[in-house]
Write a protein that holds these residues in place. Sequence first.
Motif, PDB file in Angstrom:
ATOM      1  N   ILE A  29       0.840  -1.197   0.000  1.00 22.78           N
ATOM      2  CA  ILE A  29       0.000   0.000   0.000  1.00 22.78           C
ATOM      3  C   ILE A  29       0.875   1.247   0.000  1.00 22.78           C
ATOM      4  O   ILE A  29       0.632   2.196  -0.763  1.00 22.78           O
ATOM      5  CB  ILE A  29      -0.945  -0.008   1.223  1.00 22.78           C
ATOM      6  CG1 ILE A  29      -2.018  -1.087   1.049  1.00 22.78           C
ATOM      7  CG2 ILE A  29      -1.595   1.362   1.433  1.00 22.78           C
ATOM      8  CD1 ILE A  29      -2.883  -1.314   2.267  1.00 22.78           C
ATOM      9  N   LYS A  30       1.897   1.253   0.835  1.00 20.25           N
ATOM     10  CA  LYS A  30       2.821   2.400   0.909  1.00 20.25           C
ATOM     11  C   LYS A  30       3.470   2.654  -0.450  1.00 20.25           C
ATOM     12  O   LYS A  30       3.534   3.793  -0.926  1.00 20.25           O
ATOM     13  CB  LYS A  30       3.898   2.133   1.963  1.00 20.25           C
ATOM     14  CG  LYS A  30       4.939   3.254   2.104  1.00 20.25           C
ATOM     15  CD  LYS A  30       5.930   2.904   3.218  1.00 20.25           C
ATOM     16  CE  LYS A  30       6.965   4.020   3.402  1.00 20.25           C
ATOM     17  NZ  LYS A  30       7.902   4.107   2.280  1.00 20.25           N
ATOM     18  N   HIS A  31       3.934   1.588  -1.098  1.00 20.08           N
ATOM     19  CA  HIS A  31       4.621   1.711  -2.382  1.00 20.08           C
ATOM     20  C   HIS A  31       3.648   2.119  -3.494  1.00 20.08           C
ATOM     21  O   HIS A  31       3.941   3.015  -4.293  1.00 20.08           O
ATOM     22  CB  HIS A  31       5.298   0.386  -2.735  1.00 20.08           C
ATOM     23  CG  HIS A  31       5.899   0.379  -4.112  1.00 20.08           C
ATOM     24  ND1 HIS A  31       7.070   1.040  -4.422  1.00 20.08           N
ATOM     25  CD2 HIS A  31       5.469  -0.202  -5.271  1.00 20.08           C
ATOM     26  CE1 HIS A  31       7.342   0.863  -5.699  1.00 20.08           C
ATOM     27  NE2 HIS A  31       6.385   0.123  -6.243  1.00 20.08           N
ATOM     28  N   THR A  32       2.496   1.470  -3.544  1.00 23.60           N
ATOM     29  CA  THR A  32       1.534   1.703  -4.633  1.00 23.60           C
ATOM     30  C   THR A  32       0.959   3.108  -4.603  1.00 23.60           C
ATOM     31  O   THR A  32       0.829   3.758  -5.650  1.00 23.60           O
ATOM     32  CB  THR A  32       0.385   0.677  -4.562  1.00 23.60           C
ATOM     33  OG1 THR A  32       0.929  -0.644  -4.666  1.00 23.60           O
ATOM     34  CG2 THR A  32      -0.621   0.899  -5.694  1.00 23.60           C
ATOM     35  N   ALA A  59     -10.023   0.284  -1.430  1.00 28.21           N
ATOM     36  CA  ALA A  59     -10.671   1.589  -1.284  1.00 28.21           C
ATOM     37  C   ALA A  59      -9.825   2.698  -1.907  1.00 28.21           C
ATOM     38  O   ALA A  59     -10.345   3.568  -2.620  1.00 28.21           O
ATOM     39  CB  ALA A  59     -10.918   1.889   0.197  1.00 28.21           C
ATOM     40  N   LEU A  60      -8.520   2.657  -1.679  1.00 27.36           N
ATOM     41  CA  LEU A  60      -7.646   3.691  -2.246  1.00 27.36           C
ATOM     42  C   LEU A  60      -7.522   3.536  -3.761  1.00 27.36           C
ATOM     43  O   LEU A  60      -7.477   4.537  -4.491  1.00 27.36           O
ATOM     44  CB  LEU A  60      -6.268   3.630  -1.587  1.00 27.36           C
ATOM     45  CG  LEU A  60      -6.241   3.955  -0.091  1.00 27.36           C
ATOM     46  CD1 LEU A  60      -4.837   3.766   0.467  1.00 27.36           C
ATOM     47  CD2 LEU A  60      -6.744   5.366   0.184  1.00 27.36           C
ATOM     48  N   LEU A 114     -13.000   7.191   4.817  1.00 27.95           N
ATOM     49  CA  LEU A 114     -11.707   7.355   4.155  1.00 27.95           C
ATOM     50  C   LEU A 114     -11.718   8.496   3.139  1.00 27.95           C
ATOM     51  O   LEU A 114     -10.786   9.311   3.095  1.00 27.95           O
ATOM     52  CB  LEU A 114     -11.311   6.032   3.484  1.00 27.95           C
ATOM     53  CG  LEU A 114      -9.870   5.851   3.034  1.00 27.95           C
ATOM     54  CD1 LEU A 114      -8.879   6.250   4.116  1.00 27.95           C
ATOM     55  CD2 LEU A 114      -9.636   4.410   2.598  1.00 27.95           C
ATOM     56  N   ALA A 115     -12.755   8.580   2.326  1.00 26.91           N
ATOM     57  CA  ALA A 115     -12.825   9.647   1.322  1.00 26.91           C
ATOM     58  C   ALA A 115     -12.878  11.014   1.991  1.00 26.91           C
ATOM     59  O   ALA A 115     -12.205  11.960   1.554  1.00 26.91           O
ATOM     60  CB  ALA A 115     -14.044   9.456   0.419  1.00 26.91           C
ATOM     61  N   HIS A 116     -13.667  11.133   3.052  1.00 31.29           N
ATOM     62  CA  HIS A 116     -13.805  12.387   3.781  1.00 31.29           C
ATOM     63  C   HIS A 116     -12.456  12.852   4.330  1.00 31.29           C
ATOM     64  O   HIS A 116     -12.060  14.009   4.153  1.00 31.29           O
ATOM     65  CB  HIS A 116     -14.798  12.189   4.932  1.00 31.29           C
ATOM     66  CG  HIS A 116     -15.059  13.410   5.758  1.00 31.29           C
ATOM     67  ND1 HIS A 116     -16.228  14.127   5.670  1.00 31.29           N
ATOM     68  CD2 HIS A 116     -14.307  14.038   6.706  1.00 31.29           C
ATOM     69  CE1 HIS A 116     -16.185  15.155   6.524  1.00 31.29           C
ATOM     70  NE2 HIS A 116     -15.022  15.117   7.165  1.00 31.29           N
ATOM     71  N   GLU A 117     -11.741  11.929   4.989  1.00 28.47           N
ATOM     72  CA  GLU A 117     -10.462  12.303   5.596  1.00 28.47           C
ATOM     73  C   GLU A 117      -9.373  12.529   4.547  1.00 28.47           C
ATOM     74  O   GLU A 117      -8.491  13.368   4.734  1.00 28.47           O
ATOM     75  CB  GLU A 117     -10.031  11.237   6.607  1.00 28.47           C
ATOM     76  CG  GLU A 117     -10.987  11.076   7.777  1.00 28.47           C
ATOM     77  CD  GLU A 117     -11.246  12.375   8.531  1.00 28.47           C
ATOM     78  OE1 GLU A 117     -10.335  13.222   8.602  1.00 28.47           O
ATOM     79  OE2 GLU A 117     -12.368  12.544   9.041  1.00 28.47           O
ATOM     80  N   TRP A 118      -9.420  11.783   3.439  1.00 28.02           N
ATOM     81  CA  TRP A 118      -8.432  12.029   2.389  1.00 28.02           C
ATOM     82  C   TRP A 118      -8.611  13.430   1.814  1.00 28.02           C
ATOM     83  O   TRP A 118      -7.624  14.107   1.509  1.00 28.02           O
ATOM     84  CB  TRP A 118      -8.527  10.988   1.264  1.00 28.02           C
ATOM     85  CG  TRP A 118      -7.435  11.208   0.255  1.00 28.02           C
ATOM     86  CD1 TRP A 118      -6.145  10.780   0.334  1.00 28.02           C
ATOM     87  CD2 TRP A 118      -7.521  11.977  -0.958  1.00 28.02           C
ATOM     88  NE1 TRP A 118      -5.418  11.227  -0.752  1.00 28.02           N
ATOM     89  CE2 TRP A 118      -6.236  11.961  -1.557  1.00 28.02           C
ATOM     90  CE3 TRP A 118      -8.548  12.668  -1.591  1.00 28.02           C
ATOM     91  CZ2 TRP A 118      -5.971  12.618  -2.766  1.00 28.02           C
ATOM     92  CZ3 TRP A 118      -8.280  13.329  -2.787  1.00 28.02           C
ATOM     93  CH2 TRP A 118      -7.003  13.293  -3.366  1.00 28.02           C
ATOM     94  N   TRP A 119      -9.867  13.879   1.686  1.00 29.07           N
ATOM     95  CA  TRP A 119     -10.070  15.248   1.195  1.00 29.07           C
ATOM     96  C   TRP A 119      -9.420  16.252   2.142  1.00 29.07           C
ATOM     97  O   TRP A 119      -8.821  17.234   1.690  1.00 29.07           O
ATOM     98  CB  TRP A 119     -11.554  15.572   1.025  1.00 29.07           C
ATOM     99  CG  TRP A 119     -11.724  17.025   0.698  1.00 29.07           C
ATOM    100  CD1 TRP A 119     -11.965  18.056   1.571  1.00 29.07           C
ATOM    101  CD2 TRP A 119     -11.584  17.642  -0.593  1.00 29.07           C
ATOM    102  NE1 TRP A 119     -12.006  19.254   0.907  1.00 29.07           N
ATOM    103  CE2 TRP A 119     -11.768  19.029  -0.427  1.00 29.07           C
ATOM    104  CE3 TRP A 119     -11.337  17.142  -1.880  1.00 29.07           C
ATOM    105  CZ2 TRP A 119     -11.710  19.929  -1.482  1.00 29.07           C
ATOM    106  CZ3 TRP A 119     -11.280  18.041  -2.930  1.00 29.07           C
ATOM    107  CH2 TRP A 119     -11.464  19.412  -2.735  1.00 29.07           C
TER     108      TRP A 119
END
Length: 264
Positions: A29-32, A59-60, A114-119
């Motif tokens: 996940i970190k690399h991708t 999800a990401l 996740l979407a909320h916090e990524w924004w």
Amino acid sequence: MSYIPRIASNFKREGPDYRFDDQTDFQEIKHTFGFRTITIGSWVTPYEQRIGANLIYDALADLAQILQVPPQVIGLRGTLNFAFGAGGQLGVQAHYDAAARTLALAKNAGAGALAHEWWHAFDHYICKKLFASTTPLSFASSLWIQCNVTYRHPLNLLLDQFFKQLFLSDNTDQPSQFFQQAKALDMQYDLLYFSRPQEMSARAFEACISHNPKILNEYLVSGVKNSKLQKQGGFPCLDNIITLSDIIFHYFSELGTALHHHCD
């Protein structure tokens, strides 16, 4: 002591198969997705790590697919840290810590946020690309209320358009209906939260993600459609979501195209 269930894996999802049922891990996940660091809480069991890694990866990947950007964009050019079951706040399912540039997801209750916090992370990251005068803790959506966009790049003008649609009534300098609804919620609950610009923009973004026609992922976003908060006016109306989606998805699509050409 109340019983806390182990992380569930049965979140509804309809989208591309990225892993072909292979088990992923947080290093991948970190690399991708280009995160700066990933921290796993000491109370997260190996089983929970395996389930969590698969859910978070999908999800990401879904988020990148919806936005039409290279996966590395999710890590915000290697500046965003990610924490799973560590670094969160008590009673909060997910949290973005601007001071530490860390998106923290609770292992048992972070699903759907996740979407909320990524924004929030993006809103924080992009601020210095739009405005000349910022602080380390400035958010673009909040600063937009106070001053004009400094750097008039075509991509920035799309974000300017997004914020204008979000905060102002059509062709006026008056607050939007969505802002009025958010202000009413603050009065109802006697707090200052729903009408904060960074919270309004995050809810608008997750509503756009939730209403995209191609991919459904309850781990990425949930609690928007037919929710109590939606019925209370906590999200933009459907017509506004469609307009906001057109703008913000255009922005990210153009960003993705620009990055592909840069890599070529």
